[in-house]
Design a protein around this motif. Structure first.
Motif, PDB file in Angstrom:
ATOM      1  N   ALA A  17      -1.271  -3.297   5.179  1.00  0.00           N
ATOM      2  CA  ALA A  17       0.418  -3.436   5.462  1.00  0.00           C
ATOM      3  C   ALA A  17       0.815  -1.872   4.682  1.00  0.00           C
ATOM      4  O   ALA A  17       0.199  -1.448   3.354  1.00  0.00           O
ATOM      5  CB  ALA A  17       0.355  -4.398   3.901  1.00  0.00           C
ATOM      6  N   ALA A  18       1.837  -2.120   5.247  1.00  0.00           N
ATOM      7  CA  ALA A  18       2.326  -0.386   5.154  1.00  0.00           C
ATOM      8  C   ALA A  18       3.975  -1.309   3.995  1.00  0.00           C
ATOM      9  O   ALA A  18       4.765  -1.525   4.711  1.00  0.00           O
ATOM     10  CB  ALA A  18       3.073   0.436   5.858  1.00  0.00           C
ATOM     11  N   ILE A  19       3.096  -1.575   2.747  1.00  0.00           N
ATOM     12  CA  ILE A  19       4.582  -2.236   2.020  1.00  0.00           C
ATOM     13  C   ILE A  19       5.523  -1.707   1.737  1.00  0.00           C
ATOM     14  O   ILE A  19       5.250  -0.190   0.628  1.00  0.00           O
ATOM     15  CB  ILE A  19       3.628  -3.283   1.129  1.00  0.00           C
ATOM     16  N   MET A  56      -2.031 -14.321   9.054  1.00  0.00           N
ATOM     17  CA  MET A  56      -1.906 -14.885   8.234  1.00  0.00           C
ATOM     18  C   MET A  56      -4.023 -14.552   7.923  1.00  0.00           C
ATOM     19  O   MET A  56      -4.039 -14.502   6.444  1.00  0.00           O
ATOM     20  CB  MET A  56      -2.946 -16.210   9.116  1.00  0.00           C
ATOM     21  N   ALA A  57      -4.153 -13.561   8.479  1.00  0.00           N
ATOM     22  CA  ALA A  57      -5.386 -12.391   7.583  1.00  0.00           C
ATOM     23  C   ALA A  57      -4.100 -12.131   6.596  1.00  0.00           C
ATOM     24  O   ALA A  57      -4.991 -11.465   5.499  1.00  0.00           O
ATOM     25  CB  ALA A  57      -6.215 -12.001   8.309  1.00  0.00           C
ATOM     26  N   LEU A  58      -3.354 -11.058   6.923  1.00  0.00           N
ATOM     27  CA  LEU A  58      -2.242 -10.177   5.516  1.00  0.00           C
ATOM     28  C   LEU A  58      -2.039 -10.821   4.717  1.00  0.00           C
ATOM     29  O   LEU A  58      -2.318 -10.439   3.826  1.00  0.00           O
ATOM     30  CB  LEU A  58      -2.102  -9.424   6.528  1.00  0.00           C
ATOM     31  N   ILE A  59      -1.636 -11.642   5.001  1.00  0.00           N
ATOM     32  CA  ILE A  59      -1.176 -12.673   3.899  1.00  0.00           C
ATOM     33  C   ILE A  59      -2.367 -13.051   3.076  1.00  0.00           C
ATOM     34  O   ILE A  59      -2.169 -13.013   1.957  1.00  0.00           O
ATOM     35  CB  ILE A  59      -0.027 -13.872   3.897  1.00  0.00           C
ATOM     36  N   ARG A  60      -3.478 -13.363   3.350  1.00  0.00           N
ATOM     37  CA  ARG A  60      -4.593 -13.543   2.417  1.00  0.00           C
ATOM     38  C   ARG A  60      -5.318 -12.285   2.250  1.00  0.00           C
ATOM     39  O   ARG A  60      -5.148 -12.178   0.384  1.00  0.00           O
ATOM     40  CB  ARG A  60      -5.182 -14.370   3.082  1.00  0.00           C
ATOM     41  N   GLU A  61      -4.967 -11.590   2.658  1.00  0.00           N
ATOM     42  CA  GLU A  61      -5.714 -10.263   2.212  1.00  0.00           C
ATOM     43  C   GLU A  61      -4.951  -9.564   0.823  1.00  0.00           C
ATOM     44  O   GLU A  61      -5.693  -9.198  -0.047  1.00  0.00           O
ATOM     45  CB  GLU A  61      -6.294  -9.170   3.190  1.00  0.00           C
ATOM     46  N   ILE A  62      -3.663  -9.223   1.052  1.00  0.00           N
ATOM     47  CA  ILE A  62      -2.967  -9.146   0.105  1.00  0.00           C
ATOM     48  C   ILE A  62      -2.427  -9.402  -1.180  1.00  0.00           C
ATOM     49  O   ILE A  62      -3.032  -9.118  -2.124  1.00  0.00           O
ATOM     50  CB  ILE A  62      -1.796  -7.797   1.028  1.00  0.00           C
ATOM     51  N   ASN A  63      -3.331 -11.030  -1.143  1.00  0.00           N
ATOM     52  CA  ASN A  63      -2.846 -12.231  -2.264  1.00  0.00           C
ATOM     53  C   ASN A  63      -4.060 -11.818  -2.493  1.00  0.00           C
ATOM     54  O   ASN A  63      -4.176 -11.856  -4.107  1.00  0.00           O
ATOM     55  CB  ASN A  63      -2.882 -13.415  -1.822  1.00  0.00           C
ATOM     56  N   GLU A  64      -5.264 -11.859  -2.140  1.00  0.00           N
ATOM     57  CA  GLU A  64      -6.781 -11.767  -2.498  1.00  0.00           C
ATOM     58  C   GLU A  64      -6.710 -10.385  -3.928  1.00  0.00           C
ATOM     59  O   GLU A  64      -6.841  -9.886  -4.874  1.00  0.00           O
ATOM     60  CB  GLU A  64      -7.888 -11.079  -1.752  1.00  0.00           C
ATOM     61  N   GLU A  65      -5.984  -9.164  -2.928  1.00  0.00           N
ATOM     62  CA  GLU A  65      -6.172  -7.519  -3.309  1.00  0.00           C
ATOM     63  C   GLU A  65      -5.139  -7.556  -4.522  1.00  0.00           C
ATOM     64  O   GLU A  65      -5.545  -6.862  -5.650  1.00  0.00           O
ATOM     65  CB  GLU A  65      -6.399  -6.610  -1.991  1.00  0.00           C
ATOM     66  N   PRO A  72       6.446 -13.691   5.695  1.00  0.00           N
ATOM     67  CA  PRO A  72       6.429 -13.417   7.248  1.00  0.00           C
ATOM     68  C   PRO A  72       7.650 -12.613   7.643  1.00  0.00           C
ATOM     69  O   PRO A  72       7.275 -12.008   8.618  1.00  0.00           O
ATOM     70  CB  PRO A  72       5.742 -14.624   8.415  1.00  0.00           C
ATOM     71  N   ALA A  73       9.105 -13.180   7.160  1.00  0.00           N
ATOM     72  CA  ALA A  73       9.950 -13.037   7.490  1.00  0.00           C
ATOM     73  C   ALA A  73       9.977 -10.942   7.361  1.00  0.00           C
ATOM     74  O   ALA A  73      10.767 -10.731   8.238  1.00  0.00           O
ATOM     75  CB  ALA A  73      11.346 -13.902   7.184  1.00  0.00           C
ATOM     76  N   GLY A  74       9.562 -10.249   6.956  1.00  0.00           N
ATOM     77  CA  GLY A  74       9.643  -8.960   6.621  1.00  0.00           C
ATOM     78  C   GLY A  74       8.692  -8.268   6.763  1.00  0.00           C
ATOM     79  O   GLY A  74       7.928  -7.228   6.565  1.00  0.00           O
ATOM     80  N   MET A  75       7.698  -9.057   7.887  1.00  0.00           N
ATOM     81  CA  MET A  75       6.685  -8.019   8.867  1.00  0.00           C
ATOM     82  C   MET A  75       6.578  -7.784  10.105  1.00  0.00           C
ATOM     83  O   MET A  75       7.259  -8.823  10.200  1.00  0.00           O
ATOM     84  CB  MET A  75       5.791  -9.155   7.926  1.00  0.00           C
ATOM     85  N   VAL A  93     -10.759  -1.869  14.557  1.00  0.00           N
ATOM     86  CA  VAL A  93      -9.545  -1.873  15.011  1.00  0.00           C
ATOM     87  C   VAL A  93      -8.475  -2.586  14.019  1.00  0.00           C
ATOM     88  O   VAL A  93      -8.541  -3.450  14.110  1.00  0.00           O
ATOM     89  CB  VAL A  93      -8.937  -2.759  16.567  1.00  0.00           C
ATOM     90  N   ILE A  94      -7.799  -1.081  13.290  1.00  0.00           N
ATOM     91  CA  ILE A  94      -7.047  -1.678  12.650  1.00  0.00           C
ATOM     92  C   ILE A  94      -5.186  -2.119  12.715  1.00  0.00           C
ATOM     93  O   ILE A  94      -4.993  -1.096  13.413  1.00  0.00           O
ATOM     94  CB  ILE A  94      -6.307  -0.714  11.358  1.00  0.00           C
ATOM     95  N   LEU A  95      -4.664  -3.224  12.140  1.00  0.00           N
ATOM     96  CA  LEU A  95      -3.459  -4.159  12.923  1.00  0.00           C
ATOM     97  C   LEU A  95      -2.060  -2.679  11.778  1.00  0.00           C
ATOM     98  O   LEU A  95      -2.588  -4.372  10.880  1.00  0.00           O
ATOM     99  CB  LEU A  95      -3.330  -5.076  13.715  1.00  0.00           C
ATOM    100  N   LEU A  96      -1.587  -2.370  12.055  1.00  0.00           N
ATOM    101  CA  LEU A  96      -0.741  -2.105  10.227  1.00  0.00           C
ATOM    102  C   LEU A  96       0.748  -3.240  10.928  1.00  0.00           C
ATOM    103  O   LEU A  96       1.257  -2.578  11.580  1.00  0.00           O
ATOM    104  CB  LEU A  96      -0.235  -0.475  10.320  1.00  0.00           C
ATOM    105  N   TYR A  97       0.849  -3.259   9.990  1.00  0.00           N
ATOM    106  CA  TYR A  97       2.383  -4.010   9.411  1.00  0.00           C
ATOM    107  C   TYR A  97       3.543  -3.669   8.717  1.00  0.00           C
ATOM    108  O   TYR A  97       2.786  -3.147   7.368  1.00  0.00           O
ATOM    109  CB  TYR A  97       2.541  -5.936   9.087  1.00  0.00           C
ATOM    110  N   THR A  98       4.719  -3.335   9.058  1.00  0.00           N
ATOM    111  CA  THR A  98       5.925  -3.209   7.631  1.00  0.00           C
ATOM    112  C   THR A  98       5.246  -4.136   6.642  1.00  0.00           C
ATOM    113  O   THR A  98       5.406  -5.070   7.636  1.00  0.00           O
ATOM    114  CB  THR A  98       6.605  -2.359   8.026  1.00  0.00           C
ATOM    115  N   VAL A  99       5.996  -3.869   5.774  1.00  0.00           N
ATOM    116  CA  VAL A  99       6.310  -4.727   4.337  1.00  0.00           C
ATOM    117  C   VAL A  99       7.243  -4.967   4.336  1.00  0.00           C
ATOM    118  O   VAL A  99       7.386  -3.513   3.229  1.00  0.00           O
ATOM    119  CB  VAL A  99       5.025  -6.294   3.572  1.00  0.00           C
ATOM    120  N   THR A 100       8.487  -5.749   3.712  1.00  0.00           N
ATOM    121  CA  THR A 100       9.619  -5.029   3.092  1.00  0.00           C
ATOM    122  C   THR A 100       9.781  -6.677   2.161  1.00  0.00           C
ATOM    123  O   THR A 100      10.697  -6.478   1.370  1.00  0.00           O
ATOM    124  CB  THR A 100      10.955  -5.210   3.753  1.00  0.00           C
TER     125      THR A 100
END
Length: 146
Positions: A17-19, A56-65, A72-75, A93-100
């Protein structure tokens, strides 16, 4: 005829995530010492588990970390980077998402630390090779949009 090679993964999907802070800074996470690339700064995220979508994985990982809940509306997908397979290890393979959009305040639950950085500050941080590629891709994307 099936072979054992068919069951060996050739790549591992990872999400990051690029938050993005409202002032244009991006959140970077410091990898805990003792782990691979320990002490280096990266976009937070982690492995996509079986049965998960990347979001789903990104939401889980960021919550854990970091203890925050991504909306998801801001991803949005932003970039990807991949390593080459290293012997018996699959390529990453890293998939980068922007998060606002998110809820909560970040905390370093994995002990590595985190911070908000301008693109210039983030570029100066010591990062794993794939995060260097992702930051450059994100910066170019922002230039094209802005």
């Amino acid at each position: 005829m099936a072979t054992d090679l068919e069951n060996i993964p050739t790549w591992m999907p990872v999400v990051a995530a690029a938050i993005m802070h409202g002032d244009g800074r991006v959140l970077m996470h410091r990898r805990p010492f003792g782990k691979h690339h320990g002490g280096l700064w990266e976009f937070p995220g982690g492995k996509v588990e079986l049965g998960e979508t990347p979001v789903m994985a990104l939401i889980r990982e960021i919550n854990e970390e970091l203890g925050i809940i991504l909306d998801p509306a801001g991803m949005a997908p932003a970039a990807f980077a991949e390593s080459h397979p290293d012997g018996a290890n699959p390529a990453i393979v890293i998939l980068l998402y922007t998060v606002t959009l998110w809820k909560g305040e970040p905390h370093a639950y994995e002990g590595g630390g985190w911070g908000w950085f301008t693109f210039q500050e983030a570029k100066a941080l010591e990062k794993p090779p794939l995060d260097i590629i992702l930051l450059d891709s994100l910066r170019n994307l922002k230039k094209d949009v802005g």
